[in-house]
Design a protein around this motif. Structure first.
Motif, mmCIF file in Angstrom:
data_model
loop_
_atom_site.group_PDB
_atom_site.id
_atom_site.type_symbol
_atom_site.label_atom_id
_atom_site.label_comp_id
_atom_site.label_asym_id
_atom_site.label_seq_id
_atom_site.Cartn_x
_atom_site.Cartn_y
_atom_site.Cartn_z
ATOM 1 N N ASP A 21 17.032 -3.782 7.274
ATOM 2 C CA ASP A 21 15.723 -4.341 7.691
ATOM 3 C C ASP A 21 15.909 -5.853 7.823
ATOM 4 O O ASP A 21 16.496 -6.485 6.937
ATOM 5 C CB ASP A 21 14.645 -4.010 6.653
ATOM 6 C CG ASP A 21 13.241 -4.279 7.187
ATOM 7 O OD1 ASP A 21 12.988 -5.401 7.686
ATOM 8 O OD2 ASP A 21 12.406 -3.355 7.091
ATOM 9 N N ASN A 65 11.713 -6.727 2.450
ATOM 10 C CA ASN A 65 11.605 -5.276 2.561
ATOM 11 C C ASN A 65 12.830 -4.590 1.962
ATOM 12 O O ASN A 65 12.721 -3.548 1.311
ATOM 13 C CB ASN A 65 11.446 -4.863 4.024
ATOM 14 C CG ASN A 65 10.056 -5.142 4.542
ATOM 15 O OD1 ASN A 65 9.092 -5.233 3.773
ATOM 16 N ND2 ASN A 65 9.922 -5.301 5.862
ATOM 17 N N LEU A 121 12.451 -4.766 -1.748
ATOM 18 C CA LEU A 121 11.407 -3.866 -2.217
ATOM 19 C C LEU A 121 11.902 -2.425 -2.262
ATOM 20 O O LEU A 121 11.729 -1.711 -3.256
ATOM 21 C CB LEU A 121 10.183 -3.984 -1.305
ATOM 22 C CG LEU A 121 9.058 -2.954 -1.551
ATOM 23 C CD1 LEU A 121 8.474 -3.115 -2.944
ATOM 24 C CD2 LEU A 121 7.985 -3.067 -0.480
ATOM 25 N N ASP A 151 15.214 -0.148 10.025
ATOM 26 C CA ASP A 151 14.039 -0.773 10.632
ATOM 27 C C ASP A 151 14.089 -0.584 12.151
ATOM 28 O O ASP A 151 15.145 -0.710 12.779
ATOM 29 C CB ASP A 151 14.006 -2.260 10.271
ATOM 30 C CG ASP A 151 12.694 -2.918 10.686
ATOM 31 O OD1 ASP A 151 11.714 -2.178 10.937
ATOM 32 O OD2 ASP A 151 12.659 -4.160 10.761
ATOM 33 N N THR A 194 6.072 -0.597 11.578
ATOM 34 C CA THR A 194 4.653 -0.841 11.286
ATOM 35 C C THR A 194 3.772 0.109 12.080
ATOM 36 O O THR A 194 2.984 0.878 11.526
ATOM 37 C CB THR A 194 4.287 -2.293 11.615
ATOM 38 O OG1 THR A 194 5.144 -3.166 10.883
ATOM 39 C CG2 THR A 194 2.840 -2.588 11.239
ATOM 40 N N THR A 199 6.191 4.441 7.395
ATOM 41 C CA THR A 199 5.337 3.390 7.964
ATOM 42 C C THR A 199 5.130 2.258 6.954
ATOM 43 O O THR A 199 4.893 2.503 5.762
ATOM 44 C CB THR A 199 3.976 3.983 8.362
ATOM 45 O OG1 THR A 199 4.186 5.064 9.270
ATOM 46 C CG2 THR A 199 3.105 2.929 9.040
ATOM 47 N N LYS A 200 5.239 1.030 7.471
ATOM 48 C CA LYS A 200 4.951 -0.150 6.644
ATOM 49 C C LYS A 200 3.441 -0.416 6.664
ATOM 50 O O LYS A 200 2.787 -0.185 7.692
ATOM 51 C CB LYS A 200 5.690 -1.371 7.203
ATOM 52 C CG LYS A 200 7.204 -1.223 7.273
ATOM 53 C CD LYS A 200 7.830 -2.445 7.925
ATOM 54 C CE LYS A 200 9.328 -2.300 8.066
ATOM 55 N NZ LYS A 200 9.963 -3.465 8.720
ATOM 56 N N PRO A 201 2.884 -0.929 5.589
ATOM 57 C CA PRO A 201 3.508 -1.157 4.272
ATOM 58 C C PRO A 201 3.844 0.174 3.591
ATOM 59 O O PRO A 201 3.176 1.177 3.818
ATOM 60 C CB PRO A 201 2.448 -1.942 3.514
ATOM 61 C CG PRO A 201 1.150 -1.513 4.119
ATOM 62 C CD PRO A 201 1.448 -1.292 5.579
ATOM 63 N N PHE A 202 4.860 0.168 2.775
ATOM 64 C CA PHE A 202 5.402 1.409 2.226
ATOM 65 C C PHE A 202 4.561 1.949 1.080
ATOM 66 O O PHE A 202 4.127 1.197 0.198
ATOM 67 C CB PHE A 202 6.836 1.179 1.732
ATOM 68 C CG PHE A 202 7.763 0.672 2.787
ATOM 69 C CD1 PHE A 202 8.009 1.409 3.923
ATOM 70 C CD2 PHE A 202 8.385 -0.575 2.647
ATOM 71 C CE1 PHE A 202 8.869 0.939 4.902
ATOM 72 C CE2 PHE A 202 9.234 -1.053 3.612
ATOM 73 C CZ PHE A 202 9.485 -0.302 4.756
ATOM 74 N N ASP A 203 4.361 3.249 1.084
ATOM 75 C CA ASP A 203 3.829 3.965 -0.072
ATOM 76 C C ASP A 203 5.036 4.338 -0.930
ATOM 77 O O ASP A 203 5.916 5.093 -0.490
ATOM 78 C CB ASP A 203 3.071 5.219 0.386
ATOM 79 C CG ASP A 203 2.503 6.010 -0.778
ATOM 80 O OD1 ASP A 203 3.307 6.500 -1.610
ATOM 81 O OD2 ASP A 203 1.274 6.141 -0.850
ATOM 82 N N HIS A 204 5.094 3.779 -2.137
ATOM 83 C CA HIS A 204 6.302 3.942 -2.956
ATOM 84 C C HIS A 204 6.624 5.409 -3.233
ATOM 85 O O HIS A 204 7.795 5.821 -3.174
ATOM 86 C CB HIS A 204 6.132 3.171 -4.269
ATOM 87 C CG HIS A 204 6.006 1.700 -4.077
ATOM 88 N ND1 HIS A 204 5.984 0.802 -5.120
ATOM 89 C CD2 HIS A 204 5.891 0.934 -2.947
ATOM 90 C CE1 HIS A 204 5.852 -0.443 -4.649
ATOM 91 N NE2 HIS A 204 5.791 -0.374 -3.321
#
Length: 408
Positions: free
Chosen positions: A11, A16, A19, A56, A88, A108-113
């Motif tokens: 990415d 990112n 993270l 990405d 995104t 998809t960003k923002p990421f759901d952990h």
């Protein structure tokens, strides 16, 4: 699985990368590599051999689909690697193009952990199954190669056996010797048994040659060739001397045997059924033996008292001659059990109208014991060794076989 799996994150945003590393590390993954420079992907792939790639879609130097295309072009041996596209707003057109380029899934960003961990875990499970299939395929390919190698060696061995047998059939190294059959009380030569010999660098017993011929489907052919050569020597034997030839049950069942024997007087021939013969159909075998007997040919059972040659076998075939195996004759002068069995077989042969022949007589005391038991005929090295047909004629003319003098 987490500690064994390798993950590569690509990415252009370093945040990112950091993270995603943190999220996956908390889930137990330890072998995680990342870069914000898509131009490093090929080198990183070759160094790390990842099990899944998070890539990405939108990067300034190279977009994700270009990276994926270059990766697959530069590493043609790359397996079906799970790739998750990061973006995104990923529209349907982008998804289609990504899938065509080899993408497997999307985040998809923002990421759901939780979603990150779930999707990565799912694809790693798929990759694990892929590896199992790959390993299984490797094992199968190795086994197929090994089997092909074994089949090739077996085929070459079979070809060599067949070539040797054909050489014997063509008369290159097959010849016959003849061992006299003697009337034990008088020493007079009654007949002789034709025995195959093979003059070949592979020094082995005649039985091994016949076994090898059978292995390549030429057993009957080799038997018939040996019988044909034996019959051709009949003219060189003393007048009236019987000629015994060996044949398996399978050979006796052929029309070709009658053709081979047709040139010789039937009343001078003995067909010995070899000891390894297994008769599956006795009524049919009776028909074959009756055709031989119709020409005056006698039928002998070889190696009675051992192996397949039991009393039931003899009773069902009713041979004209029963031959006692060397294993029974050895030490018959000192072994009461052998003497008792030979005595019983002598009476048995007399009762069914058969002549008993003792094979493998090697000592004078064995000979004396057999004479005492009333065994009429015999053969063995004490009496005469196998040799050319002319030697049988000389033995018959001299009235002596290895020190056993004729008395009548």
């Amino acid at each position: 699985m987490p500690e064994e799996s390798c993950i590569l994150i690509v990415d252009d945003m370093s945040a990112n990368v950091a993270l995603l590393k943190a999220v996956l590390a908390r889930a137990g993954y330890v072998n995680i590599h990342g870069t914000s420079d898509p131009r490093q992907v090929i080198d990183l792939y070759e160094k790390t051999q990842p099990d899944v790639v998070l890539l990405d879609l939108h990067m300034p130097e190279m977009d994700g689909m270009t990276v994926l295309t270059e990766l697959r072009r530069s590493v043609p041996s790359m397996p079906l690697l799970p790739v998750i596209i990061l973006g995104t707003d990923i529209d349907d057109q982008s998804k289609r193009l990504a899938i065509e380029s080899g993408a497997t899934d999307f985040l998809t960003k923002p990421f759901d952990h939780a979603e990150v961990v779930l999707r990565v875990g799912n694809l790693l499970a798929i990759r694990s199954l892929q590896r199992e299939v790959e390993m299984h395929n490797v094992t199968i390919r190795r086994k197929l190669i090994e089997q092909a190698d074994r089949d090739g060696r077996r085929a070459r061995l079979t070809d060599a056996k067949r070539a040797r047998t054909h050489s014997a059939l063509n008369g290159e190294f097959l010849h016959m010797v003849f061992q006299p059959i003697v009337e034990l009380e008088t020493g007079r030569v009654i007949g002789c048994e034709a025995l195959a010999r093979f003059d070949h660098p592979l020094q082995r017993s005649p039985d091994r040659w016949f076994d090898e011929a059978s292995e390549v489907g030429l057993g009957i052919d080799l038997e018939l060739a040996a019988i044909s050569r034996a019959v051709a020597e009949l003219a060189h034997l003393p007048e009236g001397c019987l000629l015994a030839v060996n044949a398996s049950a399978a050979t006796i069942s052929t029309v070709e045997l009658s053709d081979v024997l047709a040139s010789a007087p039937g009343d001078r021939l003995i067909v010995e059924m070899t000891e390894d013969s297994i008769v599956h159909n006795y009524p049919a075998m009776h028909d074959h033996l009756d055709r031989l007997r119709a020409r005056g040919t006698r039928v002998a059972i070889d190696d009675a008292g051992t192996g397949n040659v039991g009393l039931q076998h003899i009773l069902r075939l009713r041979p004209d001659i029963v031959k006692l195996d060397r294993d029974l004759i050895a030490r018959i002068d000192t072994d009461l059990a052998r003497r008792a069995l030979a005595s019983a077989l002598t009476s048995f042969a007399t009762d069914i109208g058969a002549i008993l022949v003792a094979e493998g007589i090697e000592t004078g005391s064995e000979l004396a014991t057999l004479v005492d038991l009333g065994v009429p005929w015999g053969q063995g090295f004490l009496l005469a060794a196998p040799g050319p047909a002319a030697e049988v004629a000389l033995a018959d003319a001299s009235g002596q076989t290895n020190g056993v003098t004729q008395t009548a």
